[in-house]
Design a protein around this motif. Structure first.
Motif, mmCIF file in Angstrom:
data_model
loop_
_atom_site.group_PDB
_atom_site.id
_atom_site.type_symbol
_atom_site.label_atom_id
_atom_site.label_comp_id
_atom_site.label_asym_id
_atom_site.label_seq_id
_atom_site.Cartn_x
_atom_site.Cartn_y
_atom_site.Cartn_z
ATOM 1 N N GLU A 88 0.827 -1.209 0.000
ATOM 2 C CA GLU A 88 0.000 0.000 0.000
ATOM 3 C C GLU A 88 0.861 1.259 0.000
ATOM 4 O O GLU A 88 0.551 2.233 -0.710
ATOM 5 N N GLU A 89 1.941 1.264 0.760
ATOM 6 C CA GLU A 89 2.852 2.410 0.748
ATOM 7 C C GLU A 89 3.451 2.601 -0.652
ATOM 8 O O GLU A 89 3.555 3.730 -1.153
ATOM 9 N N HIS A 90 3.850 1.500 -1.276
ATOM 10 C CA HIS A 90 4.423 1.539 -2.620
ATOM 11 C C HIS A 90 3.412 2.129 -3.606
ATOM 12 O O HIS A 90 3.738 3.034 -4.390
ATOM 13 N N LEU A 91 2.191 1.626 -3.570
ATOM 14 C CA LEU A 91 1.163 2.083 -4.496
ATOM 15 C C LEU A 91 0.777 3.538 -4.238
ATOM 16 O O LEU A 91 0.522 4.298 -5.179
ATOM 17 N N THR A 92 0.719 3.933 -2.984
ATOM 18 C CA THR A 92 0.363 5.316 -2.659
ATOM 19 C C THR A 92 1.349 6.288 -3.297
ATOM 20 O O THR A 92 0.955 7.289 -3.910
ATOM 21 N N ALA A 93 2.626 5.990 -3.169
ATOM 22 C CA ALA A 93 3.645 6.862 -3.761
ATOM 23 C C ALA A 93 3.568 6.842 -5.287
ATOM 24 O O ALA A 93 3.614 7.897 -5.944
ATOM 25 N N ALA A 94 3.425 5.663 -5.877
ATOM 26 C CA ALA A 94 3.452 5.546 -7.338
ATOM 27 C C ALA A 94 2.221 6.162 -7.988
ATOM 28 O O ALA A 94 2.319 6.870 -9.004
ATOM 29 N N LEU A 95 1.044 5.912 -7.419
ATOM 30 C CA LEU A 95 -0.188 6.373 -8.050
ATOM 31 C C LEU A 95 -0.362 7.879 -7.951
ATOM 32 O O LEU A 95 -0.814 8.533 -8.903
ATOM 33 N N THR A 96 -0.024 8.456 -6.808
ATOM 34 C CA THR A 96 -0.144 9.913 -6.684
ATOM 35 C C THR A 96 0.894 10.624 -7.550
ATOM 36 O O THR A 96 0.663 11.757 -7.986
ATOM 37 N N ALA A 97 2.025 9.972 -7.818
ATOM 38 C CA ALA A 97 3.007 10.557 -8.737
ATOM 39 C C ALA A 97 2.479 10.548 -10.166
ATOM 40 O O ALA A 97 2.726 11.486 -10.937
ATOM 41 N N LEU A 98 1.722 9.515 -10.539
ATOM 42 C CA LEU A 98 1.159 9.437 -11.881
ATOM 43 C C LEU A 98 0.033 10.445 -12.089
ATOM 44 O O LEU A 98 -0.205 10.883 -13.215
ATOM 45 N N LEU A 99 -0.664 10.799 -11.004
ATOM 46 C CA LEU A 99 -1.783 11.737 -11.104
ATOM 47 C C LEU A 99 -1.651 12.776 -9.984
ATOM 48 O O LEU A 99 -2.241 12.626 -8.919
ATOM 49 N N PRO A 100 -0.858 13.828 -10.209
ATOM 50 C CA PRO A 100 -0.686 14.863 -9.176
ATOM 51 C C PRO A 100 -2.029 15.464 -8.774
ATOM 52 O O PRO A 100 -2.895 15.710 -9.604
ATOM 53 N N GLY A 101 -2.181 15.665 -7.463
ATOM 54 C CA GLY A 101 -3.430 16.190 -6.934
ATOM 55 C C GLY A 101 -4.416 15.120 -6.525
ATOM 56 O O GLY A 101 -5.446 15.416 -5.909
ATOM 57 N N SER A 102 -4.114 13.868 -6.871
ATOM 58 C CA SER A 102 -4.985 12.776 -6.459
ATOM 59 C C SER A 102 -4.651 12.352 -5.036
ATOM 60 O O SER A 102 -3.607 12.698 -4.494
ATOM 61 N N VAL A 103 -5.558 11.588 -4.435
ATOM 62 C CA VAL A 103 -5.366 11.087 -3.076
ATOM 63 C C VAL A 103 -5.634 9.584 -3.077
ATOM 64 O O VAL A 103 -6.194 9.044 -4.033
ATOM 65 N N VAL A 104 -5.236 8.936 -1.994
ATOM 66 C CA VAL A 104 -5.393 7.484 -1.895
ATOM 67 C C VAL A 104 -6.240 7.131 -0.675
ATOM 68 O O VAL A 104 -6.015 7.652 0.417
ATOM 69 N N VAL A 105 -7.218 6.278 -0.898
ATOM 70 C CA VAL A 105 -7.966 5.647 0.194
ATOM 71 C C VAL A 105 -7.583 4.171 0.164
ATOM 72 O O VAL A 105 -8.032 3.420 -0.702
#
Length: 308
Positions: A88-105
């Motif tokens: 989850e930590e890995h995905l949180t960093a990677a996904l928000t980098a792909l879409l700046p301004g997005s958040v993770v639940v």
């Protein structure tokens, strides 16, 4: 929100809601606020991020967990491992980098701080993440687990990824554009006339006595219920036409968002016992179903509603 009882017929999409939820009503003069345009996102890069998180954080620990790597959250059947947290930590960093301004639940972030769920009601695009769906299977060395990722905006699920790394399966769906498994289009199809319906239901280890009583309504002629494994993989089974429906009595967004979109884009249908679409933000009437087609969804909901 995911539209209830969506079906695919003769190449065209027909959406037949059981009922229009109150949130769908809009004042005539209210301006239209556009959803995030998922076409602007590099979907292949998202898939790669999901694969890398599994390759780096999950698979090296599969069948290699030490006792101290496993912790109970809310009881002996609700487990979390170091793989869940690291992925989850890995995905949180990677996904928000792909879409700046997005958040993770993410499941584990919400467990640590329930206020994280508030993002589902916000204006930013939201990544909904279950790093290891089917942690119990993962802990026991069973390959039936998956990493689930969905992208949502203002309650609408726009895209999803269901990845079962130990099984070599990657299912991807995009709102209004279809669903694919390992690059091949998915079609849920329709149960054969008169066939017994195979239905995956909430596992008895995770249900209350009242929920068990309602779900028991499916133990009737023409229906063969069984306890579910990984919810994400059960949705994939529906989308592939391998089972006919699900019946779930819990509503955690990370368990359902990816799979519901997958089933819908494969031509399936879903709905709650209140006759409304399932809301990823919560507050749903339960149980709810996802099924291969509208008729199957209506049959399952009818049985559940009568017992509810």
């Amino acid at each position: 929100m995911i539209d209830a009882l969506r079906t695919e017929e003769t190449g065209e999409t027909a959406i037949t809601p059981i009922a229009v939820p109150p949130a769908a009503a809009t004042a005539p003069d209210a301006p239209e606020t556009p959803l995030f345009d998922v076409a602007a996102l590099d979907l292949a890069a998202v898939e790669d991020a999901v694969r890398r998180a599994a390759a780096d954080e999950i698979m090296p620990r599969f069948r290699q967990l030490a006792a101290e790597d496993i912790v109970e959250k809310n009881g002996p059947h609700d487990l979390v491992t170091v793989a869940d947290r690291r992925a989850e930590e890995h995905l949180t960093a990677a996904l928000t980098a792909l879409l700046p301004g997005s958040v993770v639940v993410g499941e584990e972030a919400v467990h640590a701080d329930p206020r994280v769920l508030d993002a589902l009601h916000g204006d930013a695009p939201v990544w909904i993440v279950d790093p290891v769906d089917g942690t119990r299977q993962f802990v026991h060395g069973d390959p039936g687990f998956a990493t689930l990722v969905a992208l949502a905006h203002r309650g609408e699920v726009l895209a999803s990824w269901t990845y079962a790394p130990a099984l070599g399966l990657m299912a991807v769906a995009r709102r209004g554009a279809g669903a694919w498994l390992n690059g091949v289009p998915l079609r849920a199809g329709t149960p054969s006339s008169g066939a017994v319906l195979d239905v995956a239901t909430s596992h008895y280890d995770f249900t209350t006595d009242a929920q068990k009583q309602v779900l028991a309504a499916l133990d009737t002629g023409g229906v063969a219920p069984r306890p579910c494994g990984s919810a994400g993989l059960e949705y994939l089974h529906v989308a592939r036409g391998e089972i006919d429906a699900t019946a779930f009595s819990w509503e955690n967004a990370w368990d359902h968002a990816a799979g519901l979109l997958l089933v819908h884009e494969a031509g399936g249908a879903s709905g709650t016992v209140a006759g409304q679409p399932f809301r990823i933000e919560g507050g749903n009437a339960l149980p709810f179903t996802a099924a291969r087609d509208t008729a199957t969804a209506r049959r399952i909901l009818g049985l559940l509603a009568a017992a509810n």
